[in-house]
Design a protein around this motif. Sequence first.
Motif, mmCIF file in Angstrom:
data_model
loop_
_atom_site.group_PDB
_atom_site.id
_atom_site.type_symbol
_atom_site.label_atom_id
_atom_site.label_comp_id
_atom_site.label_asym_id
_atom_site.label_seq_id
_atom_site.Cartn_x
_atom_site.Cartn_y
_atom_site.Cartn_z
ATOM 1 N N ASP A 172 0.871 -1.175 0.000
ATOM 2 C CA ASP A 172 0.000 0.000 0.000
ATOM 3 C C ASP A 172 0.911 1.229 0.000
ATOM 4 O OD1 ASP A 172 -2.186 -1.668 0.168
ATOM 5 O OD2 ASP A 172 -2.628 -1.247 2.273
ATOM 6 N N PHE A 173 1.000 1.927 -1.138
ATOM 7 C CA PHE A 173 1.995 3.001 -1.231
ATOM 8 C C PHE A 173 1.381 4.372 -0.954
ATOM 9 C CE2 PHE A 173 0.585 1.745 -5.507
ATOM 10 C CZ PHE A 173 0.083 2.931 -6.013
ATOM 11 N N ILE A 174 2.242 5.308 -0.623
ATOM 12 C CA ILE A 174 1.817 6.658 -0.234
ATOM 13 C C ILE A 174 1.426 7.476 -1.464
ATOM 14 C CG2 ILE A 174 2.649 8.870 0.705
ATOM 15 C CD1 ILE A 174 4.237 7.260 2.755
ATOM 16 N N ILE A 175 0.276 8.145 -1.376
ATOM 17 C CA ILE A 175 -0.164 9.033 -2.455
ATOM 18 C C ILE A 175 -0.272 10.492 -1.982
ATOM 19 C CG2 ILE A 175 -1.276 7.289 -3.888
ATOM 20 C CD1 ILE A 175 -3.921 7.940 -2.545
ATOM 21 N N HIS A 176 -0.177 10.693 -0.672
ATOM 22 C CA HIS A 176 -0.128 12.054 -0.119
ATOM 23 C C HIS A 176 0.754 12.000 1.117
ATOM 24 C CE1 HIS A 176 -1.645 15.801 1.910
ATOM 25 N NE2 HIS A 176 -1.621 16.226 0.659
ATOM 26 N N ARG A 177 1.750 12.869 1.139
ATOM 27 C CA ARG A 177 2.761 12.785 2.177
ATOM 28 C C ARG A 177 2.312 13.422 3.489
ATOM 29 N NH1 ARG A 177 7.975 14.822 -1.187
ATOM 30 N NH2 ARG A 177 8.277 15.894 0.801
ATOM 31 N N LYS A 178 2.948 13.004 4.563
ATOM 32 C CA LYS A 178 2.622 13.520 5.890
ATOM 33 C C LYS A 178 2.903 15.016 6.006
ATOM 34 C CE LYS A 178 3.593 10.709 9.216
ATOM 35 N NZ LYS A 178 4.244 9.918 10.303
ATOM 36 N N ASP A 179 3.878 15.503 5.213
ATOM 37 C CA ASP A 179 4.220 16.927 5.260
ATOM 38 C C ASP A 179 3.277 17.787 4.426
ATOM 39 O OD1 ASP A 179 4.985 16.321 2.684
ATOM 40 O OD2 ASP A 179 7.128 16.673 2.994
ATOM 41 N N GLY A 180 2.236 17.181 3.857
ATOM 42 C CA GLY A 180 1.233 17.928 3.112
ATOM 43 C C GLY A 180 1.470 17.995 1.620
ATOM 44 N N LEU A 181 2.592 17.451 1.137
ATOM 45 C CA LEU A 181 2.891 17.480 -0.293
ATOM 46 C C LEU A 181 2.265 16.276 -0.993
ATOM 47 C CD1 LEU A 181 6.646 18.573 -0.250
ATOM 48 C CD2 LEU A 181 4.628 19.999 -0.628
ATOM 49 N N PHE A 182 1.883 16.480 -2.252
ATOM 50 C CA PHE A 182 1.345 15.375 -3.045
ATOM 51 C C PHE A 182 2.481 14.433 -3.428
ATOM 52 C CE2 PHE A 182 -1.439 19.038 -3.961
ATOM 53 C CZ PHE A 182 -2.637 18.528 -3.476
ATOM 54 N N ALA A 183 2.227 13.144 -3.350
ATOM 55 C CA ALA A 183 3.255 12.155 -3.673
ATOM 56 C C ALA A 183 3.401 12.017 -5.187
ATOM 57 C CB ALA A 183 2.893 10.805 -3.061
ATOM 58 N N TYR A 184 4.602 11.634 -5.596
ATOM 59 C CA TYR A 184 4.913 11.454 -7.019
ATOM 60 C C TYR A 184 3.934 10.511 -7.699
ATOM 61 C CZ TYR A 184 7.324 9.427 -11.056
ATOM 62 O OH TYR A 184 7.628 8.940 -12.306
ATOM 63 N N GLN A 185 3.631 9.381 -7.068
ATOM 64 C CA GLN A 185 2.776 8.378 -7.707
ATOM 65 C C GLN A 185 1.383 8.924 -8.008
ATOM 66 O OE1 GLN A 185 4.283 5.940 -8.713
ATOM 67 N NE2 GLN A 185 5.782 5.155 -7.276
ATOM 68 N N LEU A 186 0.868 9.773 -7.136
ATOM 69 C CA LEU A 186 -0.432 10.392 -7.383
ATOM 70 C C LEU A 186 -0.346 11.368 -8.544
ATOM 71 C CD1 LEU A 186 -3.413 11.111 -6.324
ATOM 72 C CD2 LEU A 186 -2.273 13.040 -5.217
ATOM 73 N N ALA A 187 0.609 12.292 -8.462
ATOM 74 C CA ALA A 187 0.696 13.366 -9.448
ATOM 75 C C ALA A 187 0.945 12.839 -10.852
ATOM 76 C CB ALA A 187 1.792 14.354 -9.042
ATOM 77 N N VAL A 188 1.871 11.897 -10.984
ATOM 78 C CA VAL A 188 2.252 11.436 -12.317
ATOM 79 C C VAL A 188 1.099 10.707 -13.002
ATOM 80 C CG1 VAL A 188 3.255 9.223 -11.564
ATOM 81 C CG2 VAL A 188 4.089 10.322 -13.640
ATOM 82 N N VAL A 189 0.354 9.918 -12.261
ATOM 83 C CA VAL A 189 -0.756 9.171 -12.857
ATOM 84 C C VAL A 189 -1.918 10.096 -13.203
ATOM 85 C CG1 VAL A 189 -2.518 7.412 -12.407
ATOM 86 C CG2 VAL A 189 -0.117 6.952 -11.841
ATOM 87 N N VAL A 190 -2.271 10.995 -12.303
ATOM 88 C CA VAL A 190 -3.362 11.922 -12.584
ATOM 89 C C VAL A 190 -3.033 12.776 -13.812
ATOM 90 C CG1 VAL A 190 -4.652 13.918 -11.713
ATOM 91 C CG2 VAL A 190 -4.194 11.967 -10.211
ATOM 92 N N ASP A 191 -1.792 13.250 -13.897
ATOM 93 C CA ASP A 191 -1.410 14.085 -15.041
ATOM 94 C C ASP A 191 -1.374 13.288 -16.343
ATOM 95 O OD1 ASP A 191 -1.195 16.247 -13.379
ATOM 96 O OD2 ASP A 191 0.968 16.115 -13.145
ATOM 97 N N ASP A 192 -0.902 12.058 -16.291
ATOM 98 C CA ASP A 192 -0.898 11.237 -17.506
ATOM 99 C C ASP A 192 -2.326 10.993 -18.005
ATOM 100 O OD1 ASP A 192 1.829 11.032 -17.814
ATOM 101 O OD2 ASP A 192 2.001 9.086 -16.824
ATOM 102 N N ILE A 193 -3.248 10.815 -17.077
ATOM 103 C CA ILE A 193 -4.643 10.621 -17.467
ATOM 104 C C ILE A 193 -5.200 11.899 -18.095
ATOM 105 C CG2 ILE A 193 -6.990 10.249 -16.595
ATOM 106 C CD1 ILE A 193 -5.691 8.372 -14.462
ATOM 107 N N GLU A 194 -4.991 13.026 -17.439
ATOM 108 C CA GLU A 194 -5.546 14.286 -17.938
ATOM 109 C C GLU A 194 -4.953 14.677 -19.292
ATOM 110 O OE1 GLU A 194 -6.005 17.673 -15.565
ATOM 111 O OE2 GLU A 194 -6.955 16.623 -13.892
ATOM 112 N N GLN A 195 -3.666 14.387 -19.491
ATOM 113 C CA GLN A 195 -3.021 14.745 -20.754
ATOM 114 C C GLN A 195 -3.155 13.647 -21.808
ATOM 115 O OE1 GLN A 195 0.966 16.013 -19.073
ATOM 116 N NE2 GLN A 195 0.485 17.811 -20.323
#
Length: 304
Positions: A172-195
Amino acid sequence: MNTLQARRPHISEQANQYRGRFAPSPSGLLHFGSLIAALASYLDAKHHHGKWLVRIEDIDPPRELKGASKAILTTLEAYGLHWDEQVLYQSKQSNSYREVLHQLQQQELSYFCQCTRAQIKAIGGIYQGHCRSLNLEEKNSAIRLKNTYGIHQFNDIFQGQTLCNKQLAQEDFIIHRKDGLFAYQLAVVVDDIEQQINHVVRGCDLLEPTARQLTFFKTLACPAPQYGHVPLAVTSEGYKLSKQNKAPAIDDKKPQPSLLAALNFLGQKPPTDLELASVEEIISWATKYWQRALVPKQSEIIID
């Protein structure tokens, strides 16, 4: 997750047209290893009459180098790697990321986790789902995806059938970090879908993350791109060329030698008469004669 698919921008080209991308982080300037990945992704897209997009992965401000985003774009243009469509900056995508996080929470496909890296390392380095059923609160928590697929193998454009670490792929991997930043795995997949990215060509250092991204695409009920990973350039000491390792920036003033070296690294064997050619002539030749089959089927290549 049809709402995510519905929010894609309308694109007039045929749905099956090749759409690739290069997605550098502005943590430093482009080096020879970056050039290899950028050139391979560009040539694969253009040889197949596709679109080549550029995305700046600027979602980790503490690691960013001031002015790097602009310098990266300047370098790409100097090397004849001209992108289609508008550059996407991940720092402008927060609403999209929050929407997906909300959807996952509503569908009970994610949960809050307060485990530390040290705790996970102490049990072998693979997260075991400790917080999955604890119903923790958001404060001081990361968000993990409930990994119900655990995809650990795929057919790579260049490397062929690829097996990843099965235990890591099932984590179960992290998609939003404890420090409040969005995780790479979340951002890259969402952007690939949108683009509507359907081909991803990049370095072999991202082979393991590909398994997680394939799992995430499946969780979101969206089609995944085809992935192709080219070898990494490493030093004789075994260090990969990277911004973190302070690899020297490539020369914007005289791109031809680095372009030809990158083509040779990728197995494309440019003719000697290109040594006197312009950047445009080198890119034109490389686009016309690009051959996937010539890219070395290995994860690393030592350079002098």
